[in-house]
Design a protein around this motif. Structure first.
Motif, short mmCIF file in Angstrom:
data_model
loop_
_atom_site.label_atom_id
_atom_site.label_comp_id
_atom_site.label_asym_id
_atom_site.label_seq_id
_atom_site.Cartn_x
_atom_site.Cartn_y
_atom_site.Cartn_z
N GLU B 106 -24.04 12.73 -25.79
CA GLU B 106 -24.76 13.98 -26.13
C GLU B 106 -24.55 14.39 -27.57
O GLU B 106 -25.45 14.93 -28.21
CB GLU B 106 -24.31 15.11 -25.20
N ARG B 107 -23.38 14.12 -28.09
CA ARG B 107 -23.13 14.53 -29.48
C ARG B 107 -24.04 13.79 -30.43
O ARG B 107 -24.62 14.36 -31.35
CB ARG B 107 -21.68 14.29 -29.84
N GLY B 108 -24.20 12.52 -30.14
CA GLY B 108 -25.12 11.73 -30.94
C GLY B 108 -26.54 12.26 -30.82
O GLY B 108 -27.30 12.32 -31.79
N ALA B 109 -26.87 12.65 -29.60
CA ALA B 109 -28.21 13.18 -29.37
C ALA B 109 -28.42 14.47 -30.14
O ALA B 109 -29.48 14.67 -30.75
CB ALA B 109 -28.42 13.41 -27.88
N GLN B 110 -27.42 15.36 -30.10
CA GLN B 110 -27.55 16.64 -30.79
C GLN B 110 -27.80 16.42 -32.28
O GLN B 110 -28.67 17.05 -32.88
CB GLN B 110 -26.28 17.49 -30.61
N THR B 111 -27.04 15.52 -32.86
CA THR B 111 -27.21 15.25 -34.30
C THR B 111 -28.62 14.75 -34.58
O THR B 111 -29.28 15.20 -35.52
CB THR B 111 -26.21 14.18 -34.76
N ARG B 112 -29.07 13.81 -33.75
CA ARG B 112 -30.40 13.26 -33.95
C ARG B 112 -31.47 14.33 -33.77
O ARG B 112 -32.43 14.41 -34.53
CB ARG B 112 -30.61 12.15 -32.94
N LEU B 113 -31.30 15.16 -32.75
CA LEU B 113 -32.26 16.23 -32.51
C LEU B 113 -32.26 17.23 -33.66
O LEU B 113 -33.32 17.74 -34.04
CB LEU B 113 -31.95 16.94 -31.19
N ASP B 114 -31.09 17.55 -34.19
CA ASP B 114 -31.03 18.42 -35.36
C ASP B 114 -31.96 17.90 -36.44
O ASP B 114 -32.80 18.61 -36.97
CB ASP B 114 -29.60 18.48 -35.93
N ASP B 115 -31.78 16.62 -36.75
CA ASP B 115 -32.62 15.97 -37.77
C ASP B 115 -34.08 16.15 -37.48
O ASP B 115 -34.86 16.66 -38.28
CB ASP B 115 -32.34 14.47 -37.79
N ILE B 116 -34.45 15.70 -36.29
CA ILE B 116 -35.88 15.65 -35.94
C ILE B 116 -36.46 17.05 -35.85
O ILE B 116 -37.46 17.37 -36.49
CB ILE B 116 -36.08 14.92 -34.60
#
Lengths: 333, 310
Positions: B106-116
Motif C-alpha cells: 500500500e505504501r508503494g501504491a500511495q506514493t504512485r497515486l500521489d504522483d498520478i
C-alpha cells in the motif's frame, strides 16, 4: 492403567510423580478449558446492534439482539455493528457539551466550514448529517474506515452544492433546497461507494458570511429595516391625514346642504307669508296701507329725539339746522 | 524418554499444522509466495485455507475501497488565480498479483497515486477558470431581496466541477490500468482562495454589500417621497372637490331662493309695489332711532291732521 495413569513397567512400578499434582492439574485444566469455551462461545448483542458472525474469517450469518452461541477458540468471531442507532456527523463545529444548553466549539473547525459560493463569494457553513447503517455487511467489509470516508464524501458534496449557488441563496432563501439536494447527492454517492449507509437528514446549522465581511452584511439588514421604517412612516402619515380630510370634506358638503335647505325654506316661508299678506291686502288695500303706515310711524317717531315739524308754506324761517344739538328749540316733543 | 519425544513431536506437528492453516477474512485477498515468488492464483474467497508450512508465505491485500487523501495544494487556474485544492480519492486492489508485482504494498501504491492524482489534478485545474472549478451546473439563481431587478448573479460555465472531476478520474484510471488497482472515485473535498486573493474577495464582498445597503436606503426614501406626494395630491383633490360641490350646492340654493322670492314678490306690479312699501316700513323701524334727527313737513301723511281734520 493404574491409578495415576501410568503403565507399570515389566520391572514393576516406574517413577511416580506425586499423585495429587496430576489430578489437580487435570481438574484445573478442565476448569480452564471450560472457562475458555464459556467465554468464547457466548456473545451478547445489544438492542441497537447487529452482529456479523465470521467463521475462519468468512461471513456465515447475522445475529439479532440477545445472547447467542458461537464456536469457541476463535473459530468463529463476531463483528458488532450499530444499525438501529441514528448517528450524526458534525461539520464546521463540534458539540462540546450536549444537554439543555449545548455548547459548541467552532474555531478549530473553520477549515471544514469555509467554502466558496457560485458567485465566487465566501461563506461559512455549519451542518449536521444524520444517518444510519442499513447494511452492516457493506459497512464492515466494503470500505475501509467508512466513517472517515463518509465525512470526506459529505464535505465534497456540500461544497459542490454550495458552489453552484449565490451566497445570498445559501444565507437566506436557499437553505432548505441546499439541504435536500445534498441529501440526495450524498445518498447517490453512498450507493456508488457501497458503504451501506442511509442518509436520514441533512441539517444546515449556522450559515454566515465570513467574519471580516459580517458587519457589512449586517449593514444590509439594517438598511432593509430602515427602508421599511421610512415607508411605514410615510404610509402612516398618509393614513393620518387623508381619512380626516375626507371627513372634513363630508362636513363641508353637509354644511352647504344645510345652508341650502335653510335658504330655500326661508325663501319659501318668507314668500308664503308675503303672498298671504298680499292676498289680504288686496281685499282692502287703502285701509291696510294706511294702517301699516300709521303703526310704523307710531312705533318709530316716539324714539326720535330730534323732530322738527315745519309747515310746508312757511317761508320766513331760515332753514338753518343746528347739527350739533340734539335737543329741540321750540319743537314738539 | 518416549513421553518427551511424544510431546516434542506433537509440538512440531502442531507448529506445522498451524503453519499450514491460515484464514482469509471477508476483506482479504491473498497471494501465496514461495521463496518470494507468487504461486497460484490470488485467493479471494474468505475462510480457512491450506498452504505448505514454512515454505509458503501468506501475503495479505485489502479487498476494500481504500483511502487516498491528497495534500492541500496551491494550484493556478487558467485565469491565473491561485486556489487551495484538497482532493480525496477511493481506490481498491483489483488484481493483487499485478499489484504485488508493480507496487508491492500500500505504501508503494500511495506514493504512485500521489504522483498520478496530484499531477492530473494540477493539469486539469490549469486548463480552466476558477468559476468552472467552483460551479457544477448552469442553474439559475433564486432571486433574493438583495438582488436588483435584472441583476445577473451567477455566470454561466462550459464545463463545471463535475466535468473537471470526470476528466481527472478518466485520465487517472487510464494511468493505473496496468497497476492492478482501480480508482473508484476522486472528488474535490475543499476549494478555497489563497490568502491574498481572499482579502481581495472580502473587499469585493464588502463593497457589494455597501452598494446593496445604499440601494435599500434610496428605495426607502424614494417610496416615502412618492407616498408623501400622493398624500398631498389626494388632500388637495379632496379639499377642492368638497369646496366645489359645496359652492355648487349653495349657488343652486341661492338661485332657487331667488326664484321663489321672485315668484312671490314679482308676480304683478301691485305685488312689487306692496313689497316695496312693506320693506320700506320695516326699514324705518329698523333704522330710525333716538339719534336720528327728522325734519318733517306738515304735508306728511302722519302730520296732515295737524293742519286740518280731514
Amino acid at each position: 492403567m493404574n491409578q495415576q495413569g501410568f503403565d507399570d513397567g515389566p520391572q514393576g512400578p516406574e517413577i511416580r510423580l506425586p499423585k495429587p499434582n496430576f489430578k489437580l492439574i487435570r481438574n484445573v485444566a478442565i476448569v480452564v478449558v471450560a472457562l475458555i469455551i464459556g467465554l468464547s462461545a457466548f456473545y451478547q448483542v445489544e438492542p441497537e446492534e447487529t452482529a456479523l458472525v465470521l467463521r475462519f474469517g468468512r461471513y456465515i450469518r447475522s445475529s439479532e439482539p440477545g445472547l447467542h452461541l458461537k464456536l469457541p477458540f476463535g473459530i468463529e468471531s463476531v463483528e458488532k455493528v450499530q444499525v438501529q442507532r441514528q448517528k450524526k456527523e458534525e461539520f464546521g463545529f463540534r458539540t462540546v457539551k450536549a444537554g439543555g444548553r449545548s455548547q459548541y466549539a467552532t474555531r478549530q473547525y473553520a477549515s471544514e466550514a469555509n467554502m466558496l459560493s457560485g458567485d465566487l463569494n465566501a461563506a461559512v457553513v455549519e451542518w449536521v448529517i444524520q444517518y444510519r447503517i442499513i447494511d452492516p455487511y457493506k459497512f464492515s467489509f466494503r470500505v475501509r474506515n467508512p466513517e472517515a470516508t463518509f465525512r470526506a464524501m459529505s464535505e465534497a458534496v456540500m461544497r459542490s452544492v454550495v458552489g453552484d449557488r449565490t451566497v445570498n441563496e445559501v444565507l437566506t432563501v436557499g437553505r432548505a433546497e441546499v439541504a435536500s439536494v445534498v441529501q440526495v447527492e450524498l445518498q447517490e454517492r453512498c450507493e456508488q461507494y457501497e458503504i451501506g449507509i442511509k442518509v436520514d437528514q441533512v441539517v444546515l446549522q449556522d450559515v454566515n458570511p465570513p467574519d471580516p465581511v459580517k458587519p457589512s452584511f449586517n449593514e444590509v439588514n439594517e438598511a432593509q429595516q430602515e427602508r421599511e421604517k421610512l415607508i411605514n412612516q410615510a404610509q402612516s402619515e398618509y393614513n393620518k391625514v387623508i381619512p380626516r380630510a375626507l371627513g372634513e370634506a363630508q362636513q363641508t358638503i353637509q354644511e352647504a346642504e344645510g345652508y341650502a335647505l335653510k335658504r330655500v325654506n326661508r325663501a319659501r316661508g318668507d314668500s308664503a307669508r308675503f303672498v298671504a299678506f298680499f292676498e289680504e291686502f288686496r281685499k282692502a288695500p287703502e285701509v291696510t296701507r294706511k294702517r301699516i303706515y300709521l303703526e310704523t310711524m307710531a312705533k318709530v317717531l316716539p324714539q326720535v329725539e330730534g323732530k322738527i315739524i315745519v309747515d310746508e308754506d312757511l317761508r320766513s324761517v331760515l332753514p338753518l339746522l343746528n347739527l350739533n344739538s340734539t335737543s329741540t328749540e321750540g319743537g314738539q316733543r | 524418554m518416549n513421553r518427551i519425544a511424544i510431546i516434542l513431536i506433537g509440538f512440531i506437528v502442531l507448529l506445522g499444522i498451524s503453519g499450514a492453516f491460515y484464514t482469509v477474512k471477508e476483506y482479504d485477498q491473498v497471494i501465496i509466495t514461495q521463496f518470494g515468488k507468487p504461486v497460484g492464483d490470488p485467493i479471494t474467497t474468505p475462510g480457512l485455507k491450506f498452504k505448505i508450512p514454512f515454505v509458503q508465505k501468506v501475503n495479505r491485500f485489502e479487498k476494500r475501497f481504500l483511502e487516498w487523501d491528497g495534500d492541500p495544494n496551491q494550484l493556478p487556474t487558467k485565469d491565473k488565480r491561485f486556489i487551495w485544492v484538497d482532493t480525496y480519492a477511493r481506490w481498491r486492489i483489483t488484481d493483487p498479483l499485478l499489484f504485488f508485482q508493480r507496487l508491492r504494498d500500500e505504501r508503494g501504491a500511495q506514493t504512485r497515486l500521489d504522483d498520478i492524482l496530484d499531477g492530473e489534478t494540477r493539469n486539469a485545474i490549469a486548463k480552466y477558470d476558477v468559476l468552472e472549478v467552483v460551479r457544477s451546473t448552469n442553474r439559475e439563481a433564486q432571486r433574493t431581496e438583495s438582488e436588483a431587478e435584472d441583476e445577473v448573479t451567477l455566470s454561466t460555465i462550459e464545463a463545471g466541477r463535475g466535468d473537471i472531476r470526470d476528466e481527472i478520474l478518466r485520465i487517472a484510471q487510464s494511468r493505473t490500468g496496468d497497476l492492478g488497482i482501480e480508482i473508484l472515485d476522486i472528488q474535490f473535498k475543499r476549494i478555497n482562495y489563497v490568502e491574498e486573493v481572499q482579502r481581495k474577495v472580502y473587499e469585493r464582498m464588502i463593497a457589494e454589500r455597501k452598494r446593496i445597503a445604499d440601494r435599500f436606503r434610496s428605495e426607502g426614501e424614494g417610496e416615502a417621497s412618492r407616498i408623501y406626494g400622493e398624500k398631498e395630491r389626494e388632500l388637495l383633490r379632496i379639499q377642492s372637490g368638497a369646496y366645489k360641490t359645496a359652492e355648487e350646492i349653495k349657488g343652486h340654493a341661492d338661485a332657487s331662493a331667488t326664484g321663489i322670492y321672485a315668484a312671490a314678490y314679482d308676480r304683478s306690479p301691485a305685488a312689487r309695489e306692496f313689497y316695496e312699501f312693506l320693506m320700506t316700513m320695516e326699514s324705518y323701524e329698523a333704522t330710525i332711532d333716538k339719534g336720528t334727527t327728522l325734519v318733517l313737513s306738515t304735508d306728511a301723511d302722519f302730520y296732515k291732521y295737524l293742519k286740518r281734520s280731514q
